[in-house]
Each structure stands twice: as structure tokens, then as C-alpha cells.
Design a protein around this motif. Structure first.
Motif, PDB file in Angstrom:
ATOM      1  N   LEU A 138      43.436  -7.484   5.033  1.00  0.00           N
ATOM      2  CA  LEU A 138      42.629  -6.436   5.655  1.00  0.00           C
ATOM      3  C   LEU A 138      43.173  -5.054   5.299  1.00  0.00           C
ATOM      4  CD1 LEU A 138      42.117  -8.000   9.202  1.00  0.00           C
ATOM      5  CD2 LEU A 138      40.303  -7.534   7.545  1.00  0.00           C
ATOM      6  N   LEU A 139      44.492  -4.933   5.329  1.00  0.00           N
ATOM      7  CA  LEU A 139      45.135  -3.649   5.064  1.00  0.00           C
ATOM      8  C   LEU A 139      44.887  -3.181   3.637  1.00  0.00           C
ATOM      9  CD1 LEU A 139      47.073  -1.394   6.002  1.00  0.00           C
ATOM     10  CD2 LEU A 139      48.973  -2.847   5.228  1.00  0.00           C
ATOM     11  N   TYR A 140      44.955  -4.106   2.672  1.00  0.00           N
ATOM     12  CA  TYR A 140      44.826  -3.731   1.265  1.00  0.00           C
ATOM     13  C   TYR A 140      43.412  -3.872   0.726  1.00  0.00           C
ATOM     14  CZ  TYR A 140      49.890  -3.556   1.362  1.00  0.00           C
ATOM     15  OH  TYR A 140      51.192  -3.216   1.675  1.00  0.00           O
ATOM     16  N   GLY A 141      42.444  -4.187   1.597  1.00  0.00           N
ATOM     17  CA  GLY A 141      41.046  -4.130   1.197  1.00  0.00           C
ATOM     18  C   GLY A 141      40.453  -5.373   0.585  1.00  0.00           C
ATOM     19  N   ALA A 142      41.199  -6.476   0.526  1.00  0.00           N
ATOM     20  CA  ALA A 142      40.641  -7.709  -0.040  1.00  0.00           C
ATOM     21  C   ALA A 142      39.703  -8.405   0.938  1.00  0.00           C
ATOM     22  CB  ALA A 142      41.770  -8.665  -0.430  1.00  0.00           C
ATOM     23  N   LEU A 143      39.803  -8.062   2.216  1.00  0.00           N
ATOM     24  CA  LEU A 143      39.001  -8.707   3.259  1.00  0.00           C
ATOM     25  C   LEU A 143      38.472  -7.632   4.197  1.00  0.00           C
ATOM     26  CD1 LEU A 143      38.206 -11.491   4.626  1.00  0.00           C
ATOM     27  CD2 LEU A 143      40.311 -11.263   5.950  1.00  0.00           C
ATOM     28  N   GLU A 144      37.261  -7.828   4.675  1.00  0.00           N
ATOM     29  CA  GLU A 144      36.674  -6.891   5.635  1.00  0.00           C
ATOM     30  C   GLU A 144      36.780  -7.402   7.062  1.00  0.00           C
ATOM     31  OE1 GLU A 144      32.290  -4.947   6.425  1.00  0.00           O
ATOM     32  OE2 GLU A 144      33.025  -5.123   4.366  1.00  0.00           O
ATOM     33  N   VAL A 145      36.477  -8.670   7.263  1.00  0.00           N
ATOM     34  CA  VAL A 145      36.540  -9.220   8.619  1.00  0.00           C
ATOM     35  C   VAL A 145      36.527 -10.743   8.556  1.00  0.00           C
ATOM     36  CG1 VAL A 145      34.024  -9.182   8.959  1.00  0.00           C
ATOM     37  CG2 VAL A 145      35.541  -9.079  10.941  1.00  0.00           C
ATOM     38  N   LEU A 146      37.230 -11.358   9.487  1.00  0.00           N
ATOM     39  CA  LEU A 146      37.194 -12.806   9.710  1.00  0.00           C
ATOM     40  C   LEU A 146      36.680 -13.041  11.116  1.00  0.00           C
ATOM     41  CD1 LEU A 146      37.933 -15.830   9.189  1.00  0.00           C
ATOM     42  CD2 LEU A 146      40.233 -15.276  10.059  1.00  0.00           C
ATOM     43  N   ALA A 147      35.666 -13.884  11.255  1.00  0.00           N
ATOM     44  CA  ALA A 147      35.062 -14.156  12.563  1.00  0.00           C
ATOM     45  C   ALA A 147      35.091 -15.651  12.848  1.00  0.00           C
ATOM     46  CB  ALA A 147      33.630 -13.645  12.605  1.00  0.00           C
ATOM     47  N   VAL A 148      35.596 -16.007  14.023  1.00  0.00           N
ATOM     48  CA  VAL A 148      35.717 -17.405  14.464  1.00  0.00           C
ATOM     49  C   VAL A 148      34.970 -17.543  15.786  1.00  0.00           C
ATOM     50  CG1 VAL A 148      37.316 -19.157  15.300  1.00  0.00           C
ATOM     51  CG2 VAL A 148      37.904 -17.794  13.282  1.00  0.00           C
ATOM     52  N   THR A 149      34.047 -18.483  15.863  1.00  0.00           N
ATOM     53  CA  THR A 149      33.206 -18.619  17.045  1.00  0.00           C
ATOM     54  C   THR A 149      33.594 -19.843  17.873  1.00  0.00           C
ATOM     55  OG1 THR A 149      31.343 -17.531  15.956  1.00  0.00           O
ATOM     56  CG2 THR A 149      30.830 -18.896  17.866  1.00  0.00           C
ATOM     57  N   ALA A 150      33.670 -19.658  19.191  1.00  0.00           N
ATOM     58  CA  ALA A 150      33.965 -20.736  20.140  1.00  0.00           C
ATOM     59  C   ALA A 150      32.976 -20.633  21.308  1.00  0.00           C
ATOM     60  CB  ALA A 150      35.401 -20.641  20.645  1.00  0.00           C
ATOM     61  N   SER A 151      32.873 -21.692  22.092  1.00  0.00           N
ATOM     62  CA  SER A 151      31.966 -21.721  23.245  1.00  0.00           C
ATOM     63  C   SER A 151      32.759 -21.518  24.527  1.00  0.00           C
ATOM     64  CB  SER A 151      31.223 -23.058  23.306  1.00  0.00           C
ATOM     65  OG  SER A 151      30.385 -23.215  22.171  1.00  0.00           O
ATOM     66  N   ASN A 152      32.333 -20.559  25.317  1.00  0.00           N
ATOM     67  CA  ASN A 152      33.019 -20.231  26.564  1.00  0.00           C
ATOM     68  C   ASN A 152      32.473 -21.114  27.685  1.00  0.00           C
ATOM     69  OD1 ASN A 152      33.910 -18.993  28.997  1.00  0.00           O
ATOM     70  ND2 ASN A 152      34.126 -17.037  27.946  1.00  0.00           N
ATOM     71  N   TYR A 153      33.295 -22.035  28.200  1.00  0.00           N
ATOM     72  CA  TYR A 153      32.854 -22.935  29.262  1.00  0.00           C
ATOM     73  C   TYR A 153      32.675 -22.201  30.592  1.00  0.00           C
ATOM     74  CZ  TYR A 153      33.826 -27.048  26.329  1.00  0.00           C
ATOM     75  OH  TYR A 153      33.813 -27.997  25.335  1.00  0.00           O
ATOM     76  N   ASN A 154      33.370 -21.090  30.770  1.00  0.00           N
ATOM     77  CA  ASN A 154      33.269 -20.353  32.030  1.00  0.00           C
ATOM     78  C   ASN A 154      31.966 -19.575  32.144  1.00  0.00           C
ATOM     79  OD1 ASN A 154      36.348 -20.537  31.310  1.00  0.00           O
ATOM     80  ND2 ASN A 154      36.266 -20.295  33.534  1.00  0.00           N
ATOM     81  N   THR A 155      31.513 -18.995  31.041  1.00  0.00           N
ATOM     82  CA  THR A 155      30.310 -18.159  31.071  1.00  0.00           C
ATOM     83  C   THR A 155      29.097 -18.812  30.431  1.00  0.00           C
ATOM     84  OG1 THR A 155      30.811 -17.099  28.947  1.00  0.00           O
ATOM     85  CG2 THR A 155      31.783 -16.115  30.940  1.00  0.00           C
ATOM     86  N   GLY A 156      29.322 -19.851  29.629  1.00  0.00           N
ATOM     87  CA  GLY A 156      28.221 -20.477  28.906  1.00  0.00           C
ATOM     88  C   GLY A 156      27.790 -19.701  27.677  1.00  0.00           C
ATOM     89  N   ASP A 157      28.587 -18.711  27.259  1.00  0.00           N
ATOM     90  CA  ASP A 157      28.247 -17.877  26.107  1.00  0.00           C
ATOM     91  C   ASP A 157      28.897 -18.390  24.830  1.00  0.00           C
ATOM     92  OD1 ASP A 157      26.788 -16.213  27.703  1.00  0.00           O
ATOM     93  OD2 ASP A 157      28.337 -14.666  27.874  1.00  0.00           O
TER      94      ASP A 157
END
Length: 385
Positions: A138-157
């Protein structure tokens, strides 16, 4: 669909247990189109469940795409089921099965115990993934963002944890949100914790499970991160044979349930994206900008074969106790079942999926090269990282 205009290309990797080995074959074929010292052509990486693990591994080597894919392929080709999961002790299995049955008939039960212990996966991730490299890329510009998705059991989101450059902002929509985080092993464990199969993971005082459960919009994280082009690797076959027996077994039903969790949302989201794109063609461009909308190109890569059909010859490679458990659900060596294909973390099966992904992608290379605008390789660039 609200986001500032960007020319960034995103890679979206879905979940699917052992089936995610197919994604590695796809990436291998794409990587061969680039010079060896070329950074990853997908500065936006989004993954869910097993796809989150693959995406994170790529993020660690974003500065050298080919090297990252080679390392990822090496791990998948060496896998054994015991590297990922272990069946719980006898009493725990009995408790888990009882919880499943009571839940199916609507009766309250004690806290559900997972069928499998995924601590081997946790140890494997700590061994093979150097999370510090994500920050460096990220610092040297080879990557813009990494996103990991999980399910929230408390909120259902559906919650997307992202690690990216400072200009990326959190978001909140109906049923989904994005939070900044330093991606680490707990996020990957949470994203891949399939209910009743693995235990939930606690993050920020909430309990999280497999990201595919509540993820009705798998393309949403990539769009929020500013992608104008998306390559999505689906693990659902282009054409699935209609050969389900008249009396489906428990394993057939379980396999269809898993298919629904991991693949149906992506199919629906792609159709929705196409409808929005077609609608935008009918509206003047200045109206797009006023509404905060933009057209987004999407290329979907799918297996040419039903991955369930490849489980036949590999079923006996599973540990004996797991084979015995699967037989309780009606799974036998001669069955083509989705349930087995999700748990078959055996190197022979994974290697076959990698090879299939490679072959399928080779067959579509002209289309992929055009979509990615792949540069011509200079022989002087053919130097190893």
C-alpha cells in the motif's frame, strides 16, 4: 453505485471451500500474460470466505503478480484436509448433530458446537501469510485496497473490513457496511467460518461468520472502493446437468444450500449491474454525474465443468472420520455432491481444479487480455522477482 470515477480494476473472489483452488488456476493463466516484475493488475482486491484468503495472499505479493500466484499455487498443491480442519471429538460431533436437528424442527437447543475444528487453518495462515507486506505494498503503490467480507451475527449485516490508502472512506448501506481495519488472521478466520461447520470469530466485540451468508451484493465492496472494471471469478459451472434424483439425499440438499450461499448472490448482483449499465446508456452522461452513478464493466469467469463431478475419484483421499461423517449425510464415493467438494482439501482434487481453471482461462485469453488491456511483454522484462 456511488463513488468517484476511477480507472481501477478490481478482482472479486467468492467463497466455496476447497473449490477456491479453481481461482488459482485462473490467476495463473492471467499472470503468464504479464512480465515477471509486473505488479498485480488488480489494485482493488475483494474476497469472501476462501476467496478472502486467496485475495489476501495476492495482496502480500502485489508488487510481483507472478510470484504471488506461484506461491499461492504451491500452497494449494500441497494441501491436505488436516491442514485446514479436524473433526471434533465424538461428544462434540453428537452435540453438533443434535443442535442441527433441533434447529431444523424449530426447537431451542444449547449453544451449537461446530462440527469441525479449524485451528489447523489458523496455524497455516500464520505460517504462510506475511500480513506486514500488505502495508508495504500500500505504501509503495502496488496495491490500492484489500477488502475482506464477513457476516455479523449480532447485527445481521454484511461487514467488509478493508485495508487501503487513506482516501478510502467507511460506508453504510441497508444490510452492508465497510470498516477500515488492519487485515490479519482473525478477519480471514471470520470470513471463512461457515455456520455449524466452524465456530464464529469474535472481532470488535461482535461475532462474525462466513461472509457469504449475508452478502447479497458481492460486487458492492469493489464498487465502493472505486472500481470501474471488475473481474469476478465464480465457482458455479456455466451449465449444471439436471440429473438430481427424484428423492434427493441430505447431502444433495446440503450441497444445494451451500451453492445458494456461495454463488446465487453473485449471479443476481451481476444481473443487477447489467441492468444499471443498460439504463445509464439511455441517460446523458451529465445526469450520471449528478446522480453519483457510473457504468462499470464486469467480466465473469466460470468453470466449464460442474466441480461436484470431479469429487468422485478423490473422495477416498479424505480422512476416514470425515468420510464416515459425510456418509451419515448420504455421501458416498460414487456421488457427485457439493457437500464433499467444499471439504475436499486434498492436493489431488485441488490440483485438478487448478488445472481446470488454467485451461478454462487459456480458452478465454483474448477476451481477458482485451478487458485488462494487457501490455505487450518485453523480453528484457523476463527477469525473476
Amino acid at each position: 453505485m456511488v463513488q468517484e470515477e476511477s480507472n481501477s480494476c478490481a478482482l472479486v473472489l467468492t467463497g466455496g471451500g476447497a473449490r477456491a483452488a479453481y481461482q488459482v488456476g485462473v490467476l495463473k493463466a492471467i499472470a503468464e500474460c504479464y512480465p515477471r516484475r509486473q505488479p498485480i493488475p488488480f489494485p482493488i482486491l475483494c474476497g469472501t470466505s476462501a476467496g478472502a484468503i486467496n485475495a489476501t495472499a495476492l495482496a502480500c505479493y502485489a508488487s510481483c503478480f507472478q510470484l504471488g500466484v506461484r506461491k499461492l499455487e504451491y500452497v494449494w498443491r500441497q494441501l491436505r484436509t488436516e491442514n485446514i480442519l479436524q473433526l471434533q471429538a465424538g461428544k462434540a460431533v453428537q452435540h453438533s448433530l443434535k443442535s442441527l436437528m433441533l434447529g431444523a424442527i424449530g426447537r431451542p437447543s444449547q449453544m451449537a458446537q461446530p462440527l469441525f475444528d479449524n485451528s489447523p487453518l489458523e496455524r497455516l495462515l500464520e505460517t504462510v501469510i506475511d500480513f506486514q507486506r500488505i502495508d508495504n505494498n500500500l505504501l509503495y503503490g502496488a496495491l490500492e485496497v484489500l477488502a475482506v467480507t464477513a457476516s455479523n451475527y449480532n447485527t445481521g449485516d454484511s461487514t467488509t473490513f478493508y485495508q487501503g490508502r487513506p482516501y478510502h472512506q467507511p460506508w453504510a448501506r441497508a444490510g452492508r457496511s465497510g470498516r477500515p481495519a488492519i487485515i490479519a488472521t482473525p478477519h480471514l478466520m471470520a470470513s471463512s467460518a461457515l455456520p455449524f461447520i466452524f465456530k464464529p470469530c469474535r472481532l470488535q466485540n461482535h461475532h462474525f461468520g462466513d461472509g457469504s451468508i449475508h452478502q447479497l451484493n458481492p460486487l458492492s465492496p469493489a464498487i465502493h472502493m472505486g472500481a470501474s472494471r471488475i473481474i469476478a471469478i465464480s465457482l458455479a459451472a456455466e451449465h449444471c446437468p439436471d440429473d438430481l434424483p427424484s428423492d434427493p439425499s441430505s447431502s444433495d440438499i446440503a450441497g444445494h444450500l451451500l451453492d445458494t450461499i456461495f454463488t446465487d448472490a453473485l449471479t443476481a448482483d451481476i444481473e443487477r449491474l447489467e441492468r444499471v449499465n443498460n439504463t445509464l446508456k439511455l441517460i446523458p452522461e451529465r445526469k450520471h454525474q449528478q446522480a453519483g452513478l457510473r457504468p462499470i464493466d464486469c467480466l465473469v469467469l466460470k468453470p466449464s465443468k460442474n466441480l461436484d463431478d470431479l469429487t468422485h475419484k478423490h473422495f477416498e483421499n479424505l480422512p476416514f472420520n470425515i468420510r464416515s461423517l459425510l456418509r451419515l449425510f448420504g455421501v458416498n464415493a460414487g456421488d457427485a455432491t457439493g457437500l464433499a467438494s467444499f471439504l475436499l482439501f486434498e492436493k489431488e482434487y485441488c490440483a485438478e481444479l487448478i488445472d481446470l481453471g488454467y485451461q478454462d482461462t487459456q480458452a478465454r485469453l483474448p477476451e481477458i487480455i482485451d478487458f485488462l488491456k494487457v501490455p505487450v511483454i518485453d523480453e528484457q522484462d523476463a527477469v525473476d522477482c
